[in-house]
Design a protein around this motif. Structure first.
Motif, PDB file in Angstrom:
ATOM      1  N   GLU A  12       0.831  -1.217   0.000  1.00  0.00           N
ATOM      2  CA  GLU A  12       0.000   0.000   0.000  1.00  0.00           C
ATOM      3  C   GLU A  12       0.860   1.259   0.000  1.00  0.00           C
ATOM      4  O   GLU A  12       0.470   2.271  -0.576  1.00  0.00           O
ATOM      5  N   HIS A  13       2.051   1.213   0.637  1.00  0.00           N
ATOM      6  CA  HIS A  13       2.934   2.380   0.552  1.00  0.00           C
ATOM      7  C   HIS A  13       3.323   2.620  -0.905  1.00  0.00           C
ATOM      8  O   HIS A  13       3.307   3.760  -1.387  1.00  0.00           O
ATOM      9  N   ALA A  14       3.650   1.536  -1.624  1.00  0.00           N
ATOM     10  CA  ALA A  14       4.034   1.694  -3.037  1.00  0.00           C
ATOM     11  C   ALA A  14       2.870   2.261  -3.857  1.00  0.00           C
ATOM     12  O   ALA A  14       3.059   3.140  -4.705  1.00  0.00           O
ATOM     13  N   LEU A  15       1.655   1.777  -3.594  1.00  0.00           N
ATOM     14  CA  LEU A  15       0.476   2.281  -4.326  1.00  0.00           C
ATOM     15  C   LEU A  15       0.228   3.749  -3.984  1.00  0.00           C
ATOM     16  O   LEU A  15      -0.057   4.566  -4.874  1.00  0.00           O
ATOM     17  N   ALA A  16       0.371   4.104  -2.711  1.00  0.00           N
ATOM     18  CA  ALA A  16       0.147   5.500  -2.283  1.00  0.00           C
ATOM     19  C   ALA A  16       1.184   6.424  -2.915  1.00  0.00           C
ATOM     20  O   ALA A  16       0.860   7.519  -3.392  1.00  0.00           O
ATOM     21  N   TRP A  17       2.432   5.977  -2.910  1.00  0.00           N
ATOM     22  CA  TRP A  17       3.542   6.766  -3.484  1.00  0.00           C
ATOM     23  C   TRP A  17       3.284   7.036  -4.958  1.00  0.00           C
ATOM     24  O   TRP A  17       3.436   8.163  -5.440  1.00  0.00           O
ATOM     25  N   LYS A  18       2.834   6.009  -5.675  1.00  0.00           N
ATOM     26  CA  LYS A  18       2.599   6.141  -7.102  1.00  0.00           C
ATOM     27  C   LYS A  18       1.335   6.980  -7.373  1.00  0.00           C
ATOM     28  O   LYS A  18       1.333   7.862  -8.237  1.00  0.00           O
ATOM     29  N   LEU A  19       0.268   6.721  -6.628  1.00  0.00           N
ATOM     30  CA  LEU A  19      -0.968   7.500  -6.820  1.00  0.00           C
ATOM     31  C   LEU A  19      -0.732   8.969  -6.521  1.00  0.00           C
ATOM     32  O   LEU A  19      -1.304   9.849  -7.173  1.00  0.00           O
ATOM     33  N   SER A  20       0.132   9.248  -5.531  1.00  0.00           N
ATOM     34  CA  SER A  20       0.347  10.648  -5.126  1.00  0.00           C
ATOM     35  C   SER A  20       1.020  11.451  -6.233  1.00  0.00           C
ATOM     36  O   SER A  20       1.015  12.677  -6.198  1.00  0.00           O
ATOM     37  N   GLN A  21       1.597  10.768  -7.229  1.00  0.00           N
ATOM     38  CA  GLN A  21       2.249  11.470  -8.343  1.00  0.00           C
ATOM     39  C   GLN A  21       1.259  11.828  -9.455  1.00  0.00           C
ATOM     40  O   GLN A  21       1.637  12.435 -10.450  1.00  0.00           O
ATOM     41  N   SER A  22      -0.004  11.425  -9.299  1.00  0.00           N
ATOM     42  CA  SER A  22      -0.978  11.641 -10.366  1.00  0.00           C
ATOM     43  C   SER A  22      -1.522  13.061 -10.351  1.00  0.00           C
ATOM     44  O   SER A  22      -1.988  13.544  -9.323  1.00  0.00           O
ATOM     45  N   PRO A  23      -1.511  13.730 -11.507  1.00  0.00           N
ATOM     46  CA  PRO A  23      -2.113  15.072 -11.576  1.00  0.00           C
ATOM     47  C   PRO A  23      -3.630  15.041 -11.366  1.00  0.00           C
ATOM     48  O   PRO A  23      -4.229  16.064 -11.079  1.00  0.00           O
ATOM     49  N   MET A 295       7.848   0.785  -9.016  1.00  0.00           N
ATOM     50  CA  MET A 295       9.111   1.458  -9.354  1.00  0.00           C
ATOM     51  C   MET A 295       9.291   1.542 -10.860  1.00  0.00           C
ATOM     52  O   MET A 295       9.888   2.487 -11.378  1.00  0.00           O
ATOM     53  N   ARG A 296       8.788   0.502 -11.578  1.00  0.00           N
ATOM     54  CA  ARG A 296       9.064   0.420 -13.017  1.00  0.00           C
ATOM     55  C   ARG A 296       7.970   1.051 -13.880  1.00  0.00           C
ATOM     56  O   ARG A 296       8.198   1.331 -15.062  1.00  0.00           O
ATOM     57  N   LEU A 297       6.789   1.264 -13.302  1.00  0.00           N
ATOM     58  CA  LEU A 297       5.668   1.784 -14.093  1.00  0.00           C
ATOM     59  C   LEU A 297       5.930   3.248 -14.458  1.00  0.00           C
ATOM     60  O   LEU A 297       6.148   4.072 -13.574  1.00  0.00           O
ATOM     61  N   THR A 298       5.890   3.561 -15.760  1.00  0.00           N
ATOM     62  CA  THR A 298       6.156   4.943 -16.165  1.00  0.00           C
ATOM     63  C   THR A 298       4.866   5.710 -16.431  1.00  0.00           C
ATOM     64  O   THR A 298       4.898   6.884 -16.771  1.00  0.00           O
ATOM     65  N   ASP A 299       3.709   5.039 -16.289  1.00  0.00           N
ATOM     66  CA  ASP A 299       2.417   5.706 -16.498  1.00  0.00           C
ATOM     67  C   ASP A 299       1.852   6.188 -15.173  1.00  0.00           C
ATOM     68  O   ASP A 299       2.275   5.751 -14.103  1.00  0.00           O
TER      69      ASP A 299
END
Ligand code: AMP
Ligand code: GLY
Length: 422
Positions: A12-23, A295-299
């Motif tokens: 969930e930390h990884a999902l939160a970190w990635k979601l937080s980068q979404s405009p 880490m690898r997802l660029t989208d």
């Protein structure tokens, strides 16, 4: 868009970190979250087993998408109740979550749809199970039905060990306990992740986990001591074959039964001489496999999860860095038994291309302390798996935590394969 993320681990930390980068993200809430997640989300103390309370929270806070990380709330029907309350949910219904919640259910579906998997028997009685074990001989695999956090499986090298495992499951088990006894499969293990919308599926990366607690794949099974992505043996052909022979017929079977699967389907595969065979399904992202995928997802992750929740993944075409990612789990001494809790942790700075995800930490005053079995996921990208491992282990060495331990050989198979290819 406001999102509620359910869970408190490294996944969930990884999902939160990635979601937080979404405009497209408005507010991100996490229930219950953890100190790492708190850097990206507002952590809320919701009782996740109280589905009405979760729905009410979403209404109050204008949450339109709920992302469910772990399997327990899915098997308990959280996604069903939130959908009934009009919310969009990333995660399957309780009926579809049986793919993880009941090994017997999945084995029967494999038989029905001719999906390659280990031969098996299902038993509700100890004597019948013992007879089957004796007839089949060792090596053989004994599994408790139902969720067991990766700990309900015995891969028995001898008949005695197998019979002991059968006895252990039935002793003190609640009435109606079931076990599955399986043929032992030989090969390399790999994980395939697919985003599913009830009918269609899109490949969402591959990874290899390291389930045993000690170096050299020794010791008891754990939830996973480290992972890397993409999985070296999951080349395009093997992935396409696993989709065709395993995932696609599974989704068809679930849809035909009136229980279509939506969310992320995680297929644990054994790559045997006769091709990929299904070991098990999980109905959520792997932990720690999710960390290396993110880490690898660029989208942007948000529209991807949203498409899945809305029931159309046909336009989803995820893109990834070419660089592999690797994560090392730092666990508390005692894990997978009773872990040492409360030890103080001091974290180093994270160089570009690295990230330390919190899996089991808590704040005590200003201090960060260990508060679980698997505590940190030290993650890095690299131009090769060897380089990703070197960077991750370089960072592990800078973590100041007396009660922690980790495997020192994460990615060893992939690193050996890279050595040969050179
Ligand atoms: P599971 O919880 O079903 O994924 O099983 C945990 C681990 O036990 C797997 O990751 C495999 O390493 C091992 N395992 C499970 N089933 C089999 C099998 N039929 N043959 C060989 N190993 C197995
Ligand atoms: N890492 C294995 C799992 O998430 O089930």
């Amino acid at each position: 868009m406001n999102i509620l993320l359910i869970g408190s681990g490294g996944r969930e930390h990884a999902l939160a970190w990635k979601l937080s980068q979404s405009p497209e993200l408005g507010r991100l809430f996490a229930a219950p979250g953890n100190p790492g997640i708190a850097e990206h989300a507002e952590c809320v103390a919701l009782d996740v087993s109280d589905h009405e309370a979760v729905a009410a929270f979403c209404r109050r806070n204008e949450v339109s998408l709920v992302v469910v990380g772990p399997e327990v709330p899915l098997v308990a029907g959280l996604a069903d109740d939130l959908r009934a309350a009009g919310l969009l949910v990333f995660g399957p219904s309780a009926a579809a979550a049986r793919l993880e919640g009941s090994k017997g259910f999945t084995k029967d579906l494999c038989t029905l749809k001719d999906i390659p998997t280990a031969g098996y028997g299902r038993f509700a009685e100890r004597e019948a199970a013992r007879d089957y074990v004796e007839r089949m001989g060792a090596p053989i695999v004994v599994k408790a039905d139902g969720l067991a956090a990766g700990k309900g499986v015995t891969v028995a090298a001898t008949l005695e060990e197998a019979l002991e495992a059968v006895d252990a499951i039935f002793e003190g088990a609640p009435a109606g306990a079931e076990i599955v006894v399986e043929e032992f499969l030989e090969g390399e293990e790999a994980s395939l992740f697919c985003l599913c919308d009830g009918e269609g599926a899109v490949v969402f990366g591959t990874a290899q986990d390291h389930k045993r607690v000690f170096d050299g794949d020794e010791g008891p099974n754990t939830g996973g001591m480290g992972a890397y992505s993409p999985a070296v043996p999951m080349d395009e052909e093997t992935t396409a074959r696993a989709m065709r022979e395993i995932v696609v017929p599974t989704l068809a079977g679930m849809a035909e039964a009136g229980t279509p699967f939506s969310g992320v389907l995680y297929a644990g595969l054994m790559l045997t001489r006769d091709g990929p065979k299904l070991i098990e399904y999980n109905v959520r992202f792997g932990d720690p496999e999710c960390q290396v995928l993110m880490m690898r997802l660029t989208d942007d992750l948000l529209p991807i999860l949203l498409a899945c929740a809305r029931g159309d993944v046909s336009q989803v075409a995820p893109t990834w860095t070419r660089e592999p990612a690797l994560t090392v789990v730092m666990a508390a001494k005692g894990y997978p038994g009773t872990p040492a809790r409360g030890g103080a942790i001091a974290l180093p700075a994270e160089p570009e291309g690295t990230k330390i995800f919190h899996a089991g930490t808590a704040r005590r005053g200003d201090a960060l302390v260990a508060d679980g079995g698997r505590v940190l996921n030290v993650t890095a990208l690299g131009s090769t798996v060897r380089e990703a491992a070197a960077r991750a282990y370089g960072l592990v060495a800078q973590v100041d935590w007396a009660d922690g331990f980790n495997r020192t050989d994460i990615g060893h198979r992939a690193i050996a394969a890279e050595g040969k290819a050179r």
